[in-house]
Each structure stands twice: as C-alpha cells, then as structure tokens.
Write an enzyme that holds these catalytic residues in place. Structure first.
Site, PDB file in Angstrom:
ATOM      1  N   CYS A 176       0.806  -1.322   0.132  1.00 52.58           N
ATOM      2  CA  CYS A 176       0.056  -0.123  -0.119  1.00 52.58           C
ATOM      3  C   CYS A 176       0.779   1.279  -0.040  1.00 52.58           C
ATOM      4  O   CYS A 176       1.587   1.623  -1.042  1.00 52.58           O
ATOM      5  CB  CYS A 176      -0.933  -0.189   1.215  1.00 52.58           C
TER       6      CYS A 176
ATOM      7  N   HIS B 274      -3.246  -5.290   1.928  1.00 56.35           N
ATOM      8  CA  HIS B 274      -2.659  -5.461   3.067  1.00 56.35           C
ATOM      9  C   HIS B 274      -2.528  -7.176   3.369  1.00 56.35           C
ATOM     10  O   HIS B 274      -3.448  -7.394   4.196  1.00 56.35           O
ATOM     11  CB  HIS B 274      -3.368  -4.911   4.451  1.00 56.35           C
TER      12      HIS B 274
ATOM     13  N   GLU C   7      -1.106  -8.234   5.831  1.00 54.36           N
ATOM     14  CA  GLU C   7      -1.045  -8.665   7.123  1.00 54.36           C
ATOM     15  C   GLU C   7      -2.124  -8.530   8.045  1.00 54.36           C
ATOM     16  O   GLU C   7      -2.256  -8.995   9.058  1.00 54.36           O
ATOM     17  CB  GLU C   7       0.237  -7.785   7.670  1.00 54.36           C
TER      18      GLU C   7
HETATM   19  N1  GLN Z   1      -3.733   6.220   1.040  1.00 58.10           N
HETATM   20  C1  GLN Z   1      -2.510   6.094   1.498  1.00 58.10           C
HETATM   21  C2  GLN Z   1      -1.546   6.840   0.632  1.00 58.10           C
HETATM   22  O1  GLN Z   1      -1.729   7.329  -0.193  1.00 58.10           O
HETATM   23  C3  GLN Z   1      -2.113   4.730   1.692  1.00 58.10           C
HETATM   24  C4  GLN Z   1      -2.875   3.689   2.570  1.00 58.10           C
HETATM   25  C5  GLN Z   1      -2.438   2.610   3.027  1.00 58.10           C
HETATM   26  O2  GLN Z   1      -1.329   2.432   2.953  1.00 58.10           O
HETATM   27  N2  GLN Z   1      -3.317   1.750   3.600  1.00 58.10           N
HETATM   28  O3  GLN Z   1      -0.249   6.911   0.916  1.00 58.10           O
END
Ligand code: GLN
Length: 192
Positions: A78, A171, A173
């Site tokens: 992410c 994610h 995890e």
């Molecule tokens: N929306 C976050 C970003 O743009 C990422 C979200 C996340 O890591 N769950 O950095």
C-alpha cells in the site's frame, strides 16, 4: 535470516506478527544504520506523504538506495508500494523508483475506501484465490516491461515484482493467510 520492518509509521507491528507466525525473525528499523542487520525489508502501509517526510528527515533515502543496490529484497504494501514505485500520480510525489510501475493514490473512490475482497495470486506457479484487504488503496496503472504480475483483483494487477522488489496494493498482514509473507521470506532466503 532476519527481515526488517520499517517502523517509522503505519501498521508495521502486524507485519512482525505475520513473520513470527511463520517462524521468521524480524526487527523494527527506525534508523538507517539498522538496515545493516537485516536481509530484507518490508515497507508497511500507512500514509505515504507522512512516511516520506519521516524518511527524508532521517536520511533513509540514500540508505535505501544502498540497500536496494546490495541486492537485498524489499516488499512494499500500500503506502510502501507508493514509496517504491517509479511514478506516482494523484497527486504526483517523490518516490524511490525501485519498481517500474505507475501508481495512482487513493484510487478506489469514496464508497470503496476500505473493503475486503477475493483476488487471485500466482506465487508458486499455480493460481489460487487470495483474500485481500484494501484500505484507501492505490491502483497500479502501468507495469513496465521488466515487471511481472503476481496477483490480480477484478482483472487488475494488485501485486507485482521486479527483481528483488515486490509490491502489493492490498494488506496481507490483515488476513490470516500466510502465503504472501511466506513468498517474500523465501525470496529473502534465496537472495542471501
Ligand atoms: N492512502 C495512502 C497513501 O496514499 C495509502 C493507504 C495505505 O497504506 N493503507 O499513502
């Protein structure tokens, strides 16, 4: 073998737990010198802008460039994916550029800010279903020619790899399924 988890911001503790369940040693990395003691690194989800500010304040950028050049694997989930990408849009922001993808931040829109869904991963040769949790997730909009797709969701690539760099928009995890962490741990082991 020990896998570092960048512990500046975000949900690093859950990655340590996922590794522990596999019997893999982990270490929290808060300072660049701590990278010397690990064989691979996970960059967790969180908020990429905050993560970048903290990384720059503690001289992590040159340290991670050295880490990457040393051939040690990195896995970004992410916000970690956003930080590792070659190009970031919505909005444009600095990134390390270790994997040749373009990512669009917060690309699922308001109604689907966070959701759990089933995708498909091909991590050990045969495709199999994988539960995926997306939280204000980015979308991988472009994959460079050297990048291979490891998992898909709704036909889109949500996990990819270029050499020693692995990224996921979701994610791993946050689910019980150990497949993704096991995949990364075996990559780290193979590169030692
Ligand atoms: N929306 C976050 C970003 O743009 C990422 C979200 C996340 O890591 N769950 O950095």
């Amino acid at each position: 073998m020990r896998i570092g988890v960048l512990a500046l911001q975000g949900d690093f503790a859950l990655h340590e737990e996922a590794l522990a369940r596999l019997g893999v040693d982990s270490a929290e990395v808060r300072r660049p010198t701590e990278l010397d003691a690990v064989d691979g690194l996970i960059i967790p989800g969180g908020e990429s802008t905050t993560l970048l500010t903290l990384m720059k304040a503690s001289e992590f950028v040159p340290a991670l460039e050295k880490f990457h050049a040393s051939g040690r694997p990195m896995f970004g989930t992410c916000a970690g994916l956003i930080v590792l990408a070659r190009e970031v849009v919505n909005p444009e922001q600095f990134s390390l550029g270790f994997i040749d993808v373009t990512v669009e931040r917060n690309a699922y829109g308001r109604q689907r800010e966070s959701f759990e869904s089933e995708g498909e991963a091909t991590l050990d040769g045969s495709p199999r279903p994988l539960k995926m949790v997306f939280i204000r997730a980015p979308r991988i909009r472009r994959l460079g020619p050297a990048v291979s797709r490891l998992a898909s969701h709704g036909g889109e690539c949500v996990m990819a790899r270029q050499g020693t760099v692995v990224v996921a928009a979701f994610h791993p995890e946050l689910t019980e399924d150990p497949t993704v962490h096991r995949y990364f741990a075996s990559l780290v082991k193979a590169e030692r």
